[in-house]
Design an enzyme around this catalytic site. Structure first.
Site, PDB file in Angstrom:
ATOM      1  N   THR A 130     -48.902 -43.238 -23.633  1.00  0.00           N
ATOM      2  CA  THR A 130     -50.163 -43.720 -23.077  1.00  0.00           C
ATOM      3  C   THR A 130     -51.105 -42.572 -22.717  1.00  0.00           C
ATOM      4  OG1 THR A 130     -51.071 -44.757 -21.086  1.00  0.00           O
ATOM      5  CG2 THR A 130     -48.899 -43.827 -20.868  1.00  0.00           C
ATOM      6  N   GLU A 132     -52.556 -42.534 -20.026  1.00  0.00           N
ATOM      7  CA  GLU A 132     -52.520 -42.432 -18.558  1.00  0.00           C
ATOM      8  C   GLU A 132     -51.781 -41.184 -18.083  1.00  0.00           C
ATOM      9  OE1 GLU A 132     -51.880 -46.193 -16.546  1.00  0.00           O
ATOM     10  OE2 GLU A 132     -52.703 -47.296 -18.250  1.00  0.00           O
ATOM     11  N   TYR A 155     -45.803 -45.348 -13.086  1.00  0.00           N
ATOM     12  CA  TYR A 155     -45.763 -45.659 -14.525  1.00  0.00           C
ATOM     13  C   TYR A 155     -46.140 -44.432 -15.345  1.00  0.00           C
ATOM     14  CZ  TYR A 155     -47.576 -47.185 -19.075  1.00  0.00           C
ATOM     15  OH  TYR A 155     -47.837 -47.288 -20.427  1.00  0.00           O
TER      16      TYR A 155
HETATM   17  P1  NAD Z   1     -44.715 -54.602 -22.896  1.00  0.00           P
HETATM   18  O1  NAD Z   1     -44.373 -54.513 -21.452  1.00  0.00           O
HETATM   19  O2  NAD Z   1     -45.527 -55.749 -23.390  1.00  0.00           O
HETATM   20  O3  NAD Z   1     -43.387 -54.569 -23.777  1.00  0.00           O
HETATM   21  C1  NAD Z   1     -42.314 -53.722 -23.500  1.00  0.00           C
HETATM   22  C2  NAD Z   1     -41.103 -54.200 -24.281  1.00  0.00           C
HETATM   23  O4  NAD Z   1     -40.014 -53.318 -23.990  1.00  0.00           O
HETATM   24  C3  NAD Z   1     -40.648 -55.622 -23.889  1.00  0.00           C
HETATM   25  O5  NAD Z   1     -40.349 -56.372 -25.034  1.00  0.00           O
HETATM   26  C4  NAD Z   1     -39.403 -55.374 -23.066  1.00  0.00           C
HETATM   27  O6  NAD Z   1     -38.456 -56.429 -23.133  1.00  0.00           O
HETATM   28  C5  NAD Z   1     -38.856 -54.093 -23.683  1.00  0.00           C
HETATM   29  N1  NAD Z   1     -38.028 -53.337 -22.740  1.00  0.00           N
HETATM   30  C6  NAD Z   1     -38.318 -53.017 -21.462  1.00  0.00           C
HETATM   31  N2  NAD Z   1     -37.278 -52.353 -20.909  1.00  0.00           N
HETATM   32  C7  NAD Z   1     -36.344 -52.232 -21.879  1.00  0.00           C
HETATM   33  C8  NAD Z   1     -35.053 -51.631 -21.912  1.00  0.00           C
HETATM   34  N3  NAD Z   1     -34.523 -51.033 -20.840  1.00  0.00           N
HETATM   35  N4  NAD Z   1     -34.351 -51.661 -23.067  1.00  0.00           N
HETATM   36  C9  NAD Z   1     -34.880 -52.277 -24.179  1.00  0.00           C
HETATM   37  N5  NAD Z   1     -36.076 -52.881 -24.178  1.00  0.00           N
HETATM   38  C10 NAD Z   1     -36.806 -52.857 -23.046  1.00  0.00           C
HETATM   39  O7  NAD Z   1     -45.408 -53.213 -23.216  1.00  0.00           O
HETATM   40  P2  NAD Z   1     -46.563 -52.876 -24.259  1.00  0.00           P
HETATM   41  O8  NAD Z   1     -47.862 -53.057 -23.585  1.00  0.00           O
HETATM   42  O9  NAD Z   1     -46.307 -53.550 -25.530  1.00  0.00           O
HETATM   43  O10 NAD Z   1     -46.326 -51.302 -24.432  1.00  0.00           O
HETATM   44  C11 NAD Z   1     -45.438 -50.814 -25.431  1.00  0.00           C
HETATM   45  C12 NAD Z   1     -45.431 -49.295 -25.362  1.00  0.00           C
HETATM   46  O11 NAD Z   1     -46.740 -48.789 -25.587  1.00  0.00           O
HETATM   47  C13 NAD Z   1     -44.977 -48.745 -24.027  1.00  0.00           C
HETATM   48  O12 NAD Z   1     -44.188 -47.611 -24.270  1.00  0.00           O
HETATM   49  C14 NAD Z   1     -46.272 -48.372 -23.325  1.00  0.00           C
HETATM   50  O13 NAD Z   1     -46.074 -47.312 -22.426  1.00  0.00           O
HETATM   51  C15 NAD Z   1     -47.125 -47.959 -24.507  1.00  0.00           C
HETATM   52  N6  NAD Z   1     -48.583 -48.144 -24.323  1.00  0.00           N
HETATM   53  C16 NAD Z   1     -49.081 -49.333 -23.873  1.00  0.00           C
HETATM   54  C17 NAD Z   1     -50.464 -49.473 -23.757  1.00  0.00           C
HETATM   55  C18 NAD Z   1     -51.075 -50.792 -23.313  1.00  0.00           C
HETATM   56  O14 NAD Z   1     -52.288 -50.867 -23.152  1.00  0.00           O
HETATM   57  N7  NAD Z   1     -50.322 -51.849 -23.137  1.00  0.00           N
HETATM   58  C19 NAD Z   1     -51.311 -48.428 -24.085  1.00  0.00           C
HETATM   59  C20 NAD Z   1     -50.755 -47.229 -24.543  1.00  0.00           C
HETATM   60  C21 NAD Z   1     -49.386 -47.091 -24.665  1.00  0.00           C
HETATM   61  P1  TYD Z   2     -54.292 -53.131 -16.411  1.00  0.00           P
HETATM   62  O1  TYD Z   2     -54.579 -54.196 -17.416  1.00  0.00           O
HETATM   63  O2  TYD Z   2     -53.210 -53.364 -15.407  1.00  0.00           O
HETATM   64  O3  TYD Z   2     -54.055 -51.779 -17.211  1.00  0.00           O
HETATM   65  P2  TYD Z   2     -53.952 -50.246 -16.651  1.00  0.00           P
HETATM   66  O4  TYD Z   2     -53.720 -50.287 -15.192  1.00  0.00           O
HETATM   67  O5  TYD Z   2     -52.764 -49.731 -17.393  1.00  0.00           O
HETATM   68  O6  TYD Z   2     -55.233 -49.580 -17.039  1.00  0.00           O
HETATM   69  O7  TYD Z   2     -55.620 -52.865 -15.604  1.00  0.00           O
HETATM   70  C1  TYD Z   2     -56.825 -52.516 -16.269  1.00  0.00           C
HETATM   71  C2  TYD Z   2     -57.865 -52.234 -15.218  1.00  0.00           C
HETATM   72  O8  TYD Z   2     -58.174 -53.459 -14.526  1.00  0.00           O
HETATM   73  C3  TYD Z   2     -57.401 -51.277 -14.137  1.00  0.00           C
HETATM   74  O9  TYD Z   2     -58.513 -50.492 -13.732  1.00  0.00           O
HETATM   75  C4  TYD Z   2     -56.967 -52.186 -12.989  1.00  0.00           C
HETATM   76  C5  TYD Z   2     -57.899 -53.368 -13.120  1.00  0.00           C
HETATM   77  N1  TYD Z   2     -57.351 -54.685 -12.730  1.00  0.00           N
HETATM   78  C6  TYD Z   2     -58.126 -55.537 -11.936  1.00  0.00           C
HETATM   79  O10 TYD Z   2     -59.228 -55.191 -11.519  1.00  0.00           O
HETATM   80  N2  TYD Z   2     -57.616 -56.773 -11.641  1.00  0.00           N
HETATM   81  C7  TYD Z   2     -56.392 -57.179 -12.064  1.00  0.00           C
HETATM   82  O11 TYD Z   2     -55.955 -58.308 -11.738  1.00  0.00           O
HETATM   83  C8  TYD Z   2     -55.620 -56.303 -12.902  1.00  0.00           C
HETATM   84  C9  TYD Z   2     -54.255 -56.706 -13.403  1.00  0.00           C
HETATM   85  C10 TYD Z   2     -56.152 -55.064 -13.213  1.00  0.00           C
END
Ligand code: NAD
Ligand code: TYD
Length: 348
Positions: A130, A132, A155
């Protein structure tokens, strides 16, 4: 080629699994997932019977099981997405993030180190991370691949740690690795605890839409299918040992994004303009809330020829349409019914 994709039942992972299963029928795709609250096999219903797809239920924190799975299947490559991914949950339960994101990643690296020994040049460990990890920006500037890590939430600290371990295994043992750091994703199958799907769900049900603080925080949003194509590009064309930043060149203040979403939903639901905006409710700010993320994606764009396929307005409209057209998915997620899918489909 045998590829292990971890976290493939989650939001981004399911899009990556679908892309690889359908685009590369010659690859064998293994989706390993613990099926935590965020893992939903209903996300993959459409491809679960493909001959090149296998699901393995497993916890990456389980060291013995990871070693066993690697020995048994002799994967050629790993694309590692499994993680605890929600910042708010990391504030209430940081150790869950240490276990999965740090220890789990190290277990995978160790299993790869052991299984691939003597043959590292023919294998790849691709770690999905990420933006972040870079911390927060002020009003100006962008994260580049050279920006120093400065994580603030449990995180992002756990993801930063896992990124460092991946690079340490490259430097120390010579395991070939790639890392990508992406901005906020949105799109179909997003668990409704994150801002956009939570707001869509609440707006639809005429419930308050919580905006943290004054809604001044800025995020750079990328459509999830574009993240999947970026992962495809890095996996196949990225340079070993390198990092690629992935973003949408698409910064939005939370409050502006929520207003746009409210107006889009009013239009789609045939509500009078302004109806949904009345649901906006300012609530106590998140602790340690990063002010602004913005990604400079020029490296992946220039070197690998990747670019986002949709504008934010298009992507957001597609996302809202998907949620409105898939009420069952949301109903199962909010009721918990999705958690029985594995037993029903795989364990009968
Ligand atoms: P998500 O929470 O939707 O999915 C995570 C998946 O990992 C789930 O299916 C969960 O069951 C599995 N999981 C969790 N713990 C586990 C464990 N101990 N063993 C095996 N499986 C496990 O997350 P996401 O949003 O799809 O993110 C996927 C990846 O991308 C993560 O590594 C996250 O850090 C990264 N990422 C996410 C975002 C975003 O905006 N969501 C952005 C950049 C990077
Ligand atoms: P989020 O979707 O949790 O992603 P991240 O914290 O990884 O960026 O949140 C996106 C932005 O929205 C973040 O600035 C926190 C804000 N936020 C709200 O204002 N209200 C909410 O209910 C949530 C879940 C997030």
């Amino acid at each position: 080629m045998k590829i292990l994709i971890t976290g493939g039942a989650g939001f981004i992972g399911s899009h990556v699994v679908r892309l690889f299963v359908t685009k590369y029928p010659e690859y064998q795709i293994f989706n390993l997932d613990k099926l935590t609250y965020a893992g939903n096999l209903e996300n993959l219903k459409d491809i679960e019977d493909q001959p090149n797809y296998t699901f393995i239920k497993g916890d990456i924190v389980d060291e013995a099981f990871m070693n066993e799975i690697f020995q048994e299947n002799q994967f050629d490559a790993v694309i590692h997405l499994a993680a605890e991914s929600h910042v708010d949950r990391s504030i209430t339960d940081p150790m869950a993030f240490v276990k999965t994101n740090v220890i789990g990643t190290c277990n995978l690296l160790n299993a790869a180190r052991e299984t691939w020994k003597g043959n590292y040049s023919k294998h790849l460990f691709y770690h999905v991370s990420t933006d972040e990890v870079y911390g927060t920006l002020g009003e100006t500037g962008m994260f580049t691949e050279e920006t120093k890590y400065d994580p603030h939430s449990p995180y992002s600290a756990s993801k930063a740690s896992s990124d460092h371990f991946v690079r340490a295994y490259y430097d120390t043992y010579g395991i070939l690795v790639k890392v990508s750091n992406c901005s906020n994703n949105y799109g179909p199958n997003h668990f409704p605890e994150k801002l956009i799907p939570l707001a869509i769900n609440n707006i639809q049900n005429m419930k308050p839409v919580p905006v943290y603080g004054k809604g001044e925080n800025v995020r750079d949003w990328l459509f999830v299918k574009d993240h999947a194509t970026a992962i495809d590009a890095v996996f196949h064309k990225g340079k070993v040992g390198e990092t690629y930043n992935i973003g949408g060149v698409n910064e939005w203040k939370n409050i502006d994004l929520i207003r746009l979403l409210c107006d889009t939903m009013d239009e789609k639901l045939g509500r009078e303009k302004g109806t949904s905006q009345k649901l906006i409710t300012f609530v106590t700010d998140r602790a340690g809330h990063d002010l602004r993320y913005a990604i400079d994606s020029s490296k992946i764009m220039n070197e690998l020829g990747w670019k986002p396929s949709v504008t934010f307005e298009e992507g957001l409209a597609k996302t809202v349409d998907w949620y409105l057209e898939n009420p069952e998915w949301l109903k199962h997620v909010t009721s918990g019914a999705y958690q029985h899918y594995y037993e029903e489909q795989y364990n009968r």
